[in-house]
Write an enzyme that holds these catalytic residues in place. Structure first.
Site, PDB file in Angstrom:
ATOM      1  N   CYS A 162      -4.207  -1.412  -1.964  1.00  0.00           N
ATOM      2  CA  CYS A 162      -4.573   0.029  -2.395  1.00  0.00           C
ATOM      3  C   CYS A 162      -5.412   0.516  -3.407  1.00  0.00           C
ATOM      4  CB  CYS A 162      -3.212   0.864  -2.613  1.00  0.00           C
ATOM      5  SG  CYS A 162      -3.043   2.436  -3.056  1.00  0.00           S
ATOM      6  N   ASN A 163      -6.554   0.941  -3.096  1.00  0.00           N
ATOM      7  CA  ASN A 163      -7.706   1.088  -4.358  1.00  0.00           C
ATOM      8  C   ASN A 163      -6.932   1.976  -5.615  1.00  0.00           C
ATOM      9  OD1 ASN A 163     -10.631   0.360  -3.476  1.00  0.00           O
ATOM     10  ND2 ASN A 163      -9.246   0.809  -1.597  1.00  0.00           N
ATOM     11  N   THR A 164      -6.071   3.300  -4.898  1.00  0.00           N
ATOM     12  CA  THR A 164      -5.749   4.148  -5.947  1.00  0.00           C
ATOM     13  C   THR A 164      -4.668   3.290  -6.856  1.00  0.00           C
ATOM     14  OG1 THR A 164      -5.788   5.782  -4.099  1.00  0.00           O
ATOM     15  CG2 THR A 164      -4.507   6.368  -6.104  1.00  0.00           C
ATOM     16  N   CYS A 169     -11.164   3.054   0.068  1.00  0.00           N
ATOM     17  CA  CYS A 169      -9.553   3.254   0.346  1.00  0.00           C
ATOM     18  C   CYS A 169      -9.347   2.639   1.602  1.00  0.00           C
ATOM     19  CB  CYS A 169      -9.472   4.684   0.542  1.00  0.00           C
ATOM     20  SG  CYS A 169      -7.778   5.384   1.155  1.00  0.00           S
ATOM     21  N   THR A 170      -8.176   1.957   1.453  1.00  0.00           N
ATOM     22  CA  THR A 170      -7.860   1.085   2.759  1.00  0.00           C
ATOM     23  C   THR A 170      -7.563   1.708   3.941  1.00  0.00           C
ATOM     24  OG1 THR A 170      -5.791   0.749   1.680  1.00  0.00           O
ATOM     25  CG2 THR A 170      -7.211  -0.958   1.153  1.00  0.00           C
ATOM     26  N   HIS A 171      -7.125   2.999   3.909  1.00  0.00           N
ATOM     27  CA  HIS A 171      -6.873   3.835   5.095  1.00  0.00           C
ATOM     28  C   HIS A 171      -8.130   4.097   5.720  1.00  0.00           C
ATOM     29  CE1 HIS A 171      -3.177   4.630   3.057  1.00  0.00           C
ATOM     30  NE2 HIS A 171      -2.659   5.426   4.175  1.00  0.00           N
ATOM     31  N   GLU A 200      -2.142   8.776   8.084  1.00  0.00           N
ATOM     32  CA  GLU A 200      -0.689   8.619   8.212  1.00  0.00           C
ATOM     33  C   GLU A 200      -0.126   9.575   9.168  1.00  0.00           C
ATOM     34  OE1 GLU A 200       1.466   7.071   5.869  1.00  0.00           O
ATOM     35  OE2 GLU A 200      -0.258   5.801   5.322  1.00  0.00           O
ATOM     36  N   TYR A 221      -0.853   8.793  -2.196  1.00  0.00           N
ATOM     37  CA  TYR A 221      -0.617   8.124  -3.880  1.00  0.00           C
ATOM     38  C   TYR A 221      -2.033   9.112  -4.683  1.00  0.00           C
ATOM     39  CZ  TYR A 221       2.556   4.591  -3.936  1.00  0.00           C
ATOM     40  OH  TYR A 221       3.770   4.006  -4.043  1.00  0.00           O
ATOM     41  N   GLY A 222      -2.924   9.398  -3.688  1.00  0.00           N
ATOM     42  CA  GLY A 222      -4.387   9.560  -4.227  1.00  0.00           C
ATOM     43  C   GLY A 222      -4.597  10.917  -5.065  1.00  0.00           C
ATOM     44  N   ASP A 280       0.946  -1.197   0.031  1.00  0.00           N
ATOM     45  CA  ASP A 280       0.020   0.142  -0.124  1.00  0.00           C
ATOM     46  C   ASP A 280       0.852   1.400  -0.060  1.00  0.00           C
ATOM     47  OD1 ASP A 280      -2.274   1.553   0.150  1.00  0.00           O
ATOM     48  OD2 ASP A 280      -2.108   1.876   2.343  1.00  0.00           O
ATOM     49  N   SER A 281       0.312   2.542  -0.444  1.00  0.00           N
ATOM     50  CA  SER A 281       1.052   3.635  -0.313  1.00  0.00           C
ATOM     51  C   SER A 281       1.345   3.931   1.178  1.00  0.00           C
ATOM     52  CB  SER A 281       0.340   4.735  -0.776  1.00  0.00           C
ATOM     53  OG  SER A 281      -0.908   4.842  -0.150  1.00  0.00           O
TER      54      SER A 281
HETATM   55  N1  DGL Z   1      -4.971   3.085   0.905  1.00  0.00           N
HETATM   56  C1  DGL Z   1      -4.887   4.053  -0.345  1.00  0.00           C
HETATM   57  C2  DGL Z   1      -6.126   3.599  -1.149  1.00  0.00           C
HETATM   58  O1  DGL Z   1      -6.907   2.407  -0.961  1.00  0.00           O
HETATM   59  C3  DGL Z   1      -4.558   5.210  -0.163  1.00  0.00           C
HETATM   60  C4  DGL Z   1      -4.218   6.185  -1.013  1.00  0.00           C
HETATM   61  C5  DGL Z   1      -3.109   7.348  -1.198  1.00  0.00           C
HETATM   62  O2  DGL Z   1      -2.023   7.032  -0.577  1.00  0.00           O
HETATM   63  O3  DGL Z   1      -3.985   8.344  -1.241  1.00  0.00           O
HETATM   64  O4  DGL Z   1      -6.522   4.288  -2.149  1.00  0.00           O
END
Ligand code: DGL
Length: 274
Positions: free
Chosen positions: A75-77, A194-196, A160, A44-45, A12-13
Site C-alpha cells: 500500500c503506497n499510502t 496506488c495498488t488499487h 472496493e 486509508y488515503g 493493504d488497506s
Molecule cells: N492500495 C492503497 C495504496 O496503495 C490504497 C489506499 C487507500 O486505502 O486509500 O495507497
C-alpha cells in the site's frame, strides 16, 4: 530467541495489495503467503498520518503473530505514512530480526528506466500525494526527473465496491487522467502509485494518450523482492515453502471472497479478523 519462520506476508488497506501479491506469487510461487486486507477501515488515503500509522502497525503486528518473518506493506499510502516509523521505532522493540518493506522505494528506483523526457506522472491517493514521498525520493535518486502528481480520491472506492468495470467509473477515470495530462505535455510515463489502481487499468489506458507508458507496480515490486531475497539468504531461508495462500480481512469474509475472485479461481481460505 529462536528465529521465527513462516509465510511471506502482504498487507493493504483493502483489495489493492492483491495486485502486488499476485505478481510476487507468479514470480516466487514456492513460498507460503498470507494476505491481510483492512477492508473495514478502508480507505486509508484520506486519513491522517497518525491514524494510518496506528492501523498499519496493528496489521503488521497481526501478521507477525502469524509467524511471518517478512511483511510487505503493499500500500503506497501506508508505505508513505507508516513504514519508516515502523522500521526505525517499532521493529527493534517487536523483533529486530524481522523485516517490513514497502512499495515506494522499488517503484522510484525503477521509474527512471522508463522516461525519456524526464517528466513522470504519478496517480496516487491524497495521502500519498500530500506526503510528497514520490517527488522527495525521486529527487534523491534522479534529480533530473520532474514529478507531476494527481490524487484520485474516487478510484479506491470504485475498486472496493467492485464498480471499477462499470460505465459510471469512466467519468472519474477520465477526470483524473485529463487533470494529470494537463499539467505538462512532456509527461511520457505515468505510474499507478496506488495498488488499487491496476484494476482500473483498461479504463485508464483509454484516457491516457497511447504514446504515454502506464506502469503498474506489481512486476517492479516482485523483481525487487526476488533481488532482496537473493541478497538476504538469512531471510529467504526463514520463508516456509508450501505454496499455500490464506487471507485475512477485517470485513465480512464472503464479501472478500466475492471481490477477490477476479484474482483467484476456486475456493479461498478467508478468515475474518476482529
Ligand atoms: N492500495 C492503497 C495504496 O496503495 C490504497 C489506499 C487507500 O486505502 O486509500 O495507497
Amino acid at each position: 530467541m529462536s528465529l521465527v519462520c513462516g509465510p511471506l506476508a502482504f498487507f493493504d488497506s483493502g483489495y489493492g495489495g492483491l495486485t502486488i501479491m499476485e505478481s510476487v506469487r507468479s514470480l516466487l510461487p514456492q513460498y507460503d503467503y498470507v494476505y491481510l486486507g483492512d477492508n473495514a477501515r478502508n480507505p486509508y488515503g484520506t486519513r491522517s498520518f497518525d491514524v494510518v500509522y496506528q492501523y498499519t502497525l496493528e496489521c503488521v503486528n497481526k501478521l507477525f503473530d502469524l509467524s511471518s518473518p517478512l511483511a510487505i506493506i503493499a500500500c503506497n499510502t501506508a508505505s508513505a505514512k507508516a513504514l519508516r516509523t515502523i522500521q526505525q521505532n517499532d521493529l527493534p522493540r517487536i523483533d529486530a530480526t524481522r523485516r517490513v518493506l514497502g512499495v515506494i522505494r522499488p517503484s522510484v528506483e525503477a521509474i527512471g528506466e522508463y522516461t525519456r523526457t524526464g517528466h513522470v506522472g504519478v496517480f496516487a491517493t491524497q495521502g500519498t500525494v500530500d506526503s510528497l514521498s514520490y517527488p522527495m525520493e525521486l529527487q534523491k535518486l534522479r534529480p533530473d526527473i520532474t514529478v507531476h502528481q494527481q490524487s484520485c480520491p474516487m478510484w479506491v472506492p470504485l475498486v472496493e465496491n467492485s464498480e471499477y468495470n462499470d460505465e459510471g467509473a469512466d467519468y472519474f477515470v477520465r477526470k483524473y487522467c485529463d487533470a494529470l495530462m494537463s499539467q505538462s505535455d512532456k509527461i511520457d510515463v505515468v505510474i499507478l502509485a496506488c495498488t488499487h489502481y491496476p484494476l482500473l487499468l483498461p479504463k485508464i489506458r483509454k484516457y491516457i494518450p497511447s504514446d504515454v507508458k502506464v506502469i503498474c507496480q506489481g512486476d517492479i515490486v516482485a523483481h525487487s523482492l526476488k533481488d532482496y531475497l537473493e541478497r538476504h539468504p538469512e531471510m529467504e531461508s526463514r520463508l516456509t515453502r508450501g505454496g499455500t495462500v490464506r487471507f485475512l480481512t477485517t470485513e465480512n469474509p464472503h464479501k472478500f471472497k466475492f471481490t477477490a475472485k477476479v484474482f483467484f479461481s476456486g475456493d479461498l481460505d478467508v478468515q475474518q479478523l476482529t
